[in-house]
Scaffold this motif. Structure first.
Motif, PDB file in Angstrom:
ATOM      1  N   ALA A  27       0.537  -1.041  -0.294  1.00  0.00           N
ATOM      2  CA  ALA A  27       0.043  -0.110   0.396  1.00  0.00           C
ATOM      3  C   ALA A  27       0.847   1.013   0.310  1.00  0.00           C
ATOM      4  CB  ALA A  27      -0.619   0.119   0.553  1.00  0.00           C
ATOM      5  N   VAL A  28       1.879   1.283   0.866  1.00  0.00           N
ATOM      6  CA  VAL A  28       3.017   2.244   0.936  1.00  0.00           C
ATOM      7  C   VAL A  28       3.402   2.615  -0.714  1.00  0.00           C
ATOM      8  CG1 VAL A  28       5.607   3.384   2.022  1.00  0.00           C
ATOM      9  CG2 VAL A  28       3.425   2.097   3.460  1.00  0.00           C
ATOM     10  N   VAL A  29       4.242   1.592  -1.622  1.00  0.00           N
ATOM     11  CA  VAL A  29       4.785   1.296  -2.751  1.00  0.00           C
ATOM     12  C   VAL A  29       3.438   1.927  -3.301  1.00  0.00           C
ATOM     13  CG1 VAL A  29       5.343   0.162  -4.798  1.00  0.00           C
ATOM     14  CG2 VAL A  29       6.023   0.035  -1.965  1.00  0.00           C
ATOM     15  N   ALA A  30       2.132   1.527  -3.124  1.00  0.00           N
ATOM     16  CA  ALA A  30       1.614   2.100  -4.732  1.00  0.00           C
ATOM     17  C   ALA A  30       1.148   3.360  -4.515  1.00  0.00           C
ATOM     18  CB  ALA A  30      -0.079   0.630  -4.140  1.00  0.00           C
ATOM     19  N   SER A  31       0.978   4.291  -3.037  1.00  0.00           N
ATOM     20  CA  SER A  31       0.898   5.897  -2.871  1.00  0.00           C
ATOM     21  C   SER A  31       1.446   6.407  -3.771  1.00  0.00           C
ATOM     22  CB  SER A  31       0.193   5.669  -1.305  1.00  0.00           C
ATOM     23  OG  SER A  31       1.346   5.564  -0.610  1.00  0.00           O
ATOM     24  N   LEU A  32       2.961   5.993  -3.428  1.00  0.00           N
ATOM     25  CA  LEU A  32       4.212   6.771  -3.886  1.00  0.00           C
ATOM     26  C   LEU A  32       4.218   6.699  -5.223  1.00  0.00           C
ATOM     27  CD1 LEU A  32       6.850   5.872  -1.142  1.00  0.00           C
ATOM     28  CD2 LEU A  32       5.787   8.218  -1.696  1.00  0.00           C
ATOM     29  N   GLU A  33       3.778   5.510  -5.535  1.00  0.00           N
ATOM     30  CA  GLU A  33       3.392   5.247  -7.583  1.00  0.00           C
ATOM     31  C   GLU A  33       2.515   5.705  -7.921  1.00  0.00           C
ATOM     32  OE1 GLU A  33       5.921   0.774  -7.982  1.00  0.00           O
ATOM     33  OE2 GLU A  33       3.440   1.159  -8.319  1.00  0.00           O
ATOM     34  N   LYS A  34       1.288   6.288  -7.701  1.00  0.00           N
ATOM     35  CA  LYS A  34       0.512   6.879  -8.132  1.00  0.00           C
ATOM     36  C   LYS A  34       1.312   9.169  -7.802  1.00  0.00           C
ATOM     37  CE  LYS A  34      -3.870   8.074  -7.542  1.00  0.00           C
ATOM     38  NZ  LYS A  34      -5.811   8.229  -6.266  1.00  0.00           N
ATOM     39  N   LEU A  35       1.844   9.340  -6.842  1.00  0.00           N
ATOM     40  CA  LEU A  35       2.292  10.291  -6.825  1.00  0.00           C
ATOM     41  C   LEU A  35       3.226  10.735  -7.224  1.00  0.00           C
ATOM     42  CD1 LEU A  35       2.731  12.685  -4.492  1.00  0.00           C
ATOM     43  CD2 LEU A  35       4.615  11.392  -3.936  1.00  0.00           C
ATOM     44  N   ILE A  36       4.118   9.943  -7.703  1.00  0.00           N
ATOM     45  CA  ILE A  36       4.910  10.038  -8.831  1.00  0.00           C
ATOM     46  C   ILE A  36       4.504  10.273 -10.018  1.00  0.00           C
ATOM     47  CG2 ILE A  36       7.540   9.375  -9.718  1.00  0.00           C
ATOM     48  CD1 ILE A  36       7.639   8.107  -7.134  1.00  0.00           C
ATOM     49  N   ASP A  37       3.403   8.792 -10.374  1.00  0.00           N
ATOM     50  CA  ASP A  37       2.739   9.048 -11.791  1.00  0.00           C
ATOM     51  C   ASP A  37       2.002  10.268 -12.355  1.00  0.00           C
ATOM     52  OD1 ASP A  37       3.249   6.514 -12.537  1.00  0.00           O
ATOM     53  OD2 ASP A  37       1.839   5.375 -11.599  1.00  0.00           O
ATOM     54  N   GLY A  38       1.636  11.424 -11.387  1.00  0.00           N
ATOM     55  CA  GLY A  38       1.228  12.318 -11.421  1.00  0.00           C
ATOM     56  C   GLY A  38       2.789  13.791 -11.615  1.00  0.00           C
ATOM     57  N   LEU A  39       3.518  13.469 -11.256  1.00  0.00           N
ATOM     58  CA  LEU A  39       4.637  14.632 -12.144  1.00  0.00           C
ATOM     59  C   LEU A  39       5.276  14.964 -12.905  1.00  0.00           C
ATOM     60  CD1 LEU A  39       7.113  13.305  -8.760  1.00  0.00           C
ATOM     61  CD2 LEU A  39       5.612  15.705  -8.412  1.00  0.00           C
ATOM     62  N   ASP A  40       5.277  15.515 -13.729  1.00  0.00           N
ATOM     63  CA  ASP A  40       5.711  15.433 -15.155  1.00  0.00           C
ATOM     64  C   ASP A  40       7.212  15.176 -15.334  1.00  0.00           C
ATOM     65  OD1 ASP A  40       3.371  17.026 -15.496  1.00  0.00           O
ATOM     66  OD2 ASP A  40       4.988  18.970 -15.680  1.00  0.00           O
ATOM     67  N   THR A  41       8.007  15.410 -14.864  1.00  0.00           N
ATOM     68  CA  THR A  41       9.303  14.973 -15.005  1.00  0.00           C
ATOM     69  C   THR A  41       9.415  13.701 -13.874  1.00  0.00           C
ATOM     70  OG1 THR A  41      10.944  16.458 -13.543  1.00  0.00           O
ATOM     71  CG2 THR A  41      10.650  16.425 -15.985  1.00  0.00           C
ATOM     72  N   LYS A  42      10.465  12.505 -13.946  1.00  0.00           N
ATOM     73  CA  LYS A  42      11.089  11.606 -12.954  1.00  0.00           C
ATOM     74  C   LYS A  42      12.123  11.988 -11.711  1.00  0.00           C
ATOM     75  CE  LYS A  42      11.352   7.140 -15.199  1.00  0.00           C
ATOM     76  NZ  LYS A  42      12.032   6.010 -15.857  1.00  0.00           N
ATOM     77  N   PRO A  43      10.801  12.703  -9.870  1.00  0.00           N
ATOM     78  CA  PRO A  43      12.025  12.798  -9.577  1.00  0.00           C
ATOM     79  C   PRO A  43      13.424  12.301  -8.658  1.00  0.00           C
ATOM     80  CG  PRO A  43       9.963  11.633  -8.792  1.00  0.00           C
ATOM     81  CD  PRO A  43      10.173  11.344 -10.142  1.00  0.00           C
ATOM     82  N   ILE A  44      14.003  12.746  -8.098  1.00  0.00           N
ATOM     83  CA  ILE A  44      14.801  12.024  -7.206  1.00  0.00           C
ATOM     84  C   ILE A  44      13.851  11.725  -6.144  1.00  0.00           C
ATOM     85  CG2 ILE A  44      17.225  12.346  -5.680  1.00  0.00           C
ATOM     86  CD1 ILE A  44      17.850  14.800  -7.594  1.00  0.00           C
ATOM     87  N   ILE A  45      14.547   9.978  -5.817  1.00  0.00           N
ATOM     88  CA  ILE A  45      13.758   9.690  -4.190  1.00  0.00           C
ATOM     89  C   ILE A  45      14.460   9.313  -3.350  1.00  0.00           C
ATOM     90  CG2 ILE A  45      12.094   7.605  -4.049  1.00  0.00           C
ATOM     91  CD1 ILE A  45      11.359   7.039  -7.047  1.00  0.00           C
ATOM     92  N   MET A  46      14.906   9.923  -2.143  1.00  0.00           N
ATOM     93  CA  MET A  46      15.817   9.599  -1.085  1.00  0.00           C
ATOM     94  C   MET A  46      14.557   8.994  -0.363  1.00  0.00           C
ATOM     95  SD  MET A  46      18.105  12.979  -1.273  1.00  0.00           S
ATOM     96  CE  MET A  46      18.481  14.068  -2.633  1.00  0.00           C
ATOM     97  N   GLY A  47      15.175   7.597   0.734  1.00  0.00           N
ATOM     98  CA  GLY A  47      14.588   7.035   1.353  1.00  0.00           C
ATOM     99  C   GLY A  47      15.978   7.014   2.398  1.00  0.00           C
TER     100      GLY A  47
END
Length: 264
Positions: free
Chosen positions: A62-82
């Motif tokens: 569920a965490v991964v899916a929520s983040l994928e949905k968030l990133i799908d809404g961006l215009d360009t690929k972000p830097i991801i830091m965890g």
């Protein structure tokens, strides 16, 4: 085109509040900074401590899916830091094709990493000591927090951060990660270590981290066998698990961003 957005993924026993300094620093440099909460964690630390039900109900997919949905809404690929569990989530997101580059700090290992130093067992004991914790939200006492998160911090600083950041962790997700290497089939933390299309990945390890020691970070990194995807490890002396809030965090934040921009 260089990324203009940074996604910060928090770990267990904390919330997005743990990124507060990094958010301000990166925003001051002109980046859009997103620090999403896990599903159900969109309340303050105090509220989660008062009612940990969302923590008990948490699942890693569920965490991964929520983040994928968030990133799908961006215009360009972000830097991801965890950080911590967020490091494992960063690895999963990169394996799924998300992100221009990834940074995993004191990362929880992904499936197949079996290195378990004694300090890690001791730090995780509050969750692992009772299998019934698989169905609970498990908090840490201050002494447990200090051993696992802030063992090189001054005591007053460690206590202040405990009061500001600490929330219980999901026993379910924690135990699923522990059992990932003995249960049949792929676990929630599975990644394809041979994925040549994965974005570059940097592991940042803290020398004195009890919970996810450098040995774990190096072992996780060595599992990646891609012919083309970049995987590197850097270790910082004197650092504990709560690296994003430790004195001198600015150096790490700047290096993480510089590396990610250079490799995007």
């Amino acid at each position: 085109m260089k990324p203009d957005t940074i996604v910060l993924v928090h770990g267990f026993w904390v919330t997005p509040r743990s990124w507060e300094h990094w958010i301000t620093r990166y925003q001051s440099q002109g980046f859009r900074v997103l620090a999403p909460a896990y599903p159900g964690f969109e309340v303050e630390v105090e509220a989660l401590n008062a009612d940990p039900t969302p923590i008990e109900e948490l699942s890693l997919p569920a965490v991964v899916a929520s983040l994928e949905k968030l990133i799908d809404g961006l215009d360009t690929k972000p830097i991801i830091m965890g950080h911590s569990a967020g490091g494992a989530i960063t690895q999963i997101l990169l394996d799924h094709g998300y992100g221009s580059a990834g940074v995993a700090m004191n990362s929880v290992p992904t499936e197949g990493v079996v290195t378990v130093p004694f300090s890690q067992l001791k730090a995780a004991f509050p969750v692992l000591k009772n299998p019934a914790n698989r169905h609970k939200a498990v908090g840490l006492t201050f002494d447990q927090w200090r051993y696992a998160f802030t063992n090189t911090f001054p005591e007053d600083e460690a206590r202040a951060l405990y009061e500001r950041y600490h929330v219980p962790a999901s026993g379910h997700v924690f135990w699923e990660n522990v059992l990932a290497n003995i249960q049949p089939g792929h676990a929630d933390t599975y990644v394809d270590y041979h994925n040549d299309d994965r974005a570059p990945l940097l592991f940042i390890a803290g020398e004195n981290d009890h919970l996810m020691p450098p040995k774990v970070q190096r072992s996780n990194a060595k599992h990646y066998k891609s012919n083309t995807a970049v995987t590197e490890v850097v270790e910082y002396a004197g650092r504990s698990h709560l690296m994003p809030a430790q004195k001198g965090w600015e150096e790490i934040a700047d290096h993480a961003l510089s590396w990610a921009l250079d490799h995007s």
